[in-house]
Design an enzyme around this catalytic site. Structure first.
Site, PDB file in Angstrom:
ATOM      1  N   SER A  67       0.971  -0.890   0.076  1.00 20.65           N
ATOM      2  CA  SER A  67      -0.229   0.073   0.413  1.00 20.65           C
ATOM      3  C   SER A  67       1.188   1.443  -0.236  1.00 20.65           C
ATOM      4  O   SER A  67       2.075   1.187   0.008  1.00 20.65           O
ATOM      5  CB  SER A  67      -0.736   0.212   1.236  1.00 20.65           C
ATOM      6  OG  SER A  67      -0.605   0.275   2.435  1.00 20.65           O
ATOM      7  N   SER A  69       0.768   3.739   2.265  1.00 18.41           N
ATOM      8  CA  SER A  69       0.814   4.488   3.631  1.00 18.41           C
ATOM      9  C   SER A  69       2.011   5.150   4.266  1.00 18.41           C
ATOM     10  O   SER A  69       3.075   5.704   5.238  1.00 18.41           O
ATOM     11  CB  SER A  69       0.378   3.286   4.665  1.00 18.41           C
ATOM     12  OG  SER A  69       1.189   2.499   5.291  1.00 18.41           O
ATOM     13  N   LYS A 124       5.126   0.904   9.747  1.00 16.02           N
ATOM     14  CA  LYS A 124       5.039   1.956  10.123  1.00 16.02           C
ATOM     15  C   LYS A 124       6.411   2.709  10.378  1.00 16.02           C
ATOM     16  O   LYS A 124       7.334   1.978  10.611  1.00 16.02           O
ATOM     17  CB  LYS A 124       3.679   2.340  10.798  1.00 16.02           C
ATOM     18  CG  LYS A 124       2.364   1.336   9.931  1.00 16.02           C
ATOM     19  CD  LYS A 124       2.136   2.268   9.121  1.00 16.02           C
ATOM     20  CE  LYS A 124       0.592   1.709   9.029  1.00 16.02           C
ATOM     21  NZ  LYS A 124      -0.097   2.469   7.156  1.00 16.02           N
ATOM     22  N   SER A 217      -3.136   6.539   5.860  1.00 14.86           N
ATOM     23  CA  SER A 217      -2.060   5.687   6.338  1.00 14.86           C
ATOM     24  C   SER A 217      -3.204   5.454   7.778  1.00 14.86           C
ATOM     25  O   SER A 217      -3.413   6.084   8.808  1.00 14.86           O
ATOM     26  CB  SER A 217      -1.040   6.311   7.315  1.00 14.86           C
ATOM     27  OG  SER A 217      -0.575   5.126   7.810  1.00 14.86           O
TER      28      SER A 217
END
Length: 263
Positions: A67, A69, A124, A217
């Protein structure tokens, strides 16, 4: 849903070891035929499964970015390597830490099991450490009462849509972040896609994480902290970018994460 490679590797190794033990007891390989051939193949795979499992569990593991994010730091279809040794040696499948080798630091790009679905792997950036006070106000990040430094490097505003790119400093790490949203056609005011405000205290043995693509996100602002027991390792290298089927692999983005220039 991600496939749990660690589980299937462990199961494959267990099965081949059981076959080897049965072969030792009943001499199946010596009987020849299809059974003997299958047993011989299984026995030859024991060392392969063992070596791959050890490397993947304790040294380094490849992942693919699914993705956006973490844009602009990591792009969709980036292939990265994760250092499994950075945050402690953990057993496969259970992820139980058996040896302490280090802990996540502010600014690290961390891979972990998603707290709300442990079959999924998330990636992350570590923002808050145990004991930190995290606050978000007007799209600005505060850690322990101090405003996190950021400098704008690019801005786009076409009257309908806006995007700003900053260099943010977390600990000793300088990295790029994006913020973006729509422009109110009547007032000209910029509205973020994800303007979440709040205050959080990070408990012991847990971490507060955010994506570099701040307005796109799904992170700790939405679902909370990451317990240490779900931490898998530190992402440190982009080694390939490949959109399967539609293109050939590209190595133009190869390099250490956070040292790759933003687009």
């Amino acid at each position: 849903m991600d496939i749990d490679i660690g589980f299937w590797l462990s199961l494959a190794l267990l099965v081949t070891v059981v076959v080897w033990c049965v072969d030792r007891a009943f001499k199946l390989k010596q009987k020849g035929g299809a059974v003997g051939s299958a047993v011989e193949t299984s026995n030859s795979l024991i060392s392969v499964f063992f070596i791959v499992l050890v490397i993947r569990s304790f040294v380094v593991e490849p992942f693919t970015i699914p993705s956006g994010s973490m844009l602009p730091t990591l792009q969709v279809n980036d292939f990265i390597l994760v250092n499994k040794f950075a945050y402690g040696l953990r057993l496969p499948v259970t992820n139980t830490k058996i040896i302490e080798t280090g802990t996540p630091e502010r600014g690290d790009v961390m891979v972990f099991k998603f707290p709300e679905n442990r079959n999924q792997n998330f990636i992350k950036r570590v923002v808050g450490l145990p004991g930190d006070e995290i606050k978000l106000r007007d799209n600005r990040l505060f850690i322990n009462g101090e405003l996190v430094s950021r400098n704008m490097v690019r801005e786009v505003d076409n009257g309908r849509y806006w995007q700003s790119e900053f260099i943010e400093t977390l600990g000793e790490v300088d990295h790029f972040i994006w913020q973006e949203g729509k422009v109110n056609p009547f007032t000209g005011k910029k509205v973020s896609n994800m303007n979440i405000e709040g205050e959080w205290t990070v408990p012991e043995n847990a971490f507060f994480v955010m994506g570099d693509n701040r307005d796109n996100s799904n992170d700790s602002r939405v679902w909370g902290i990451v317990p240490d027991e779900l931490v898998m390792g530190e992402a440190f290298l982009i080694w390939m970018h490949w959109k399967p089927v539609f293109s050939l692999p590209s190595f133009s983005r190869n390099g250490a994460i956070d040292k790759v220039e933003a687009n």
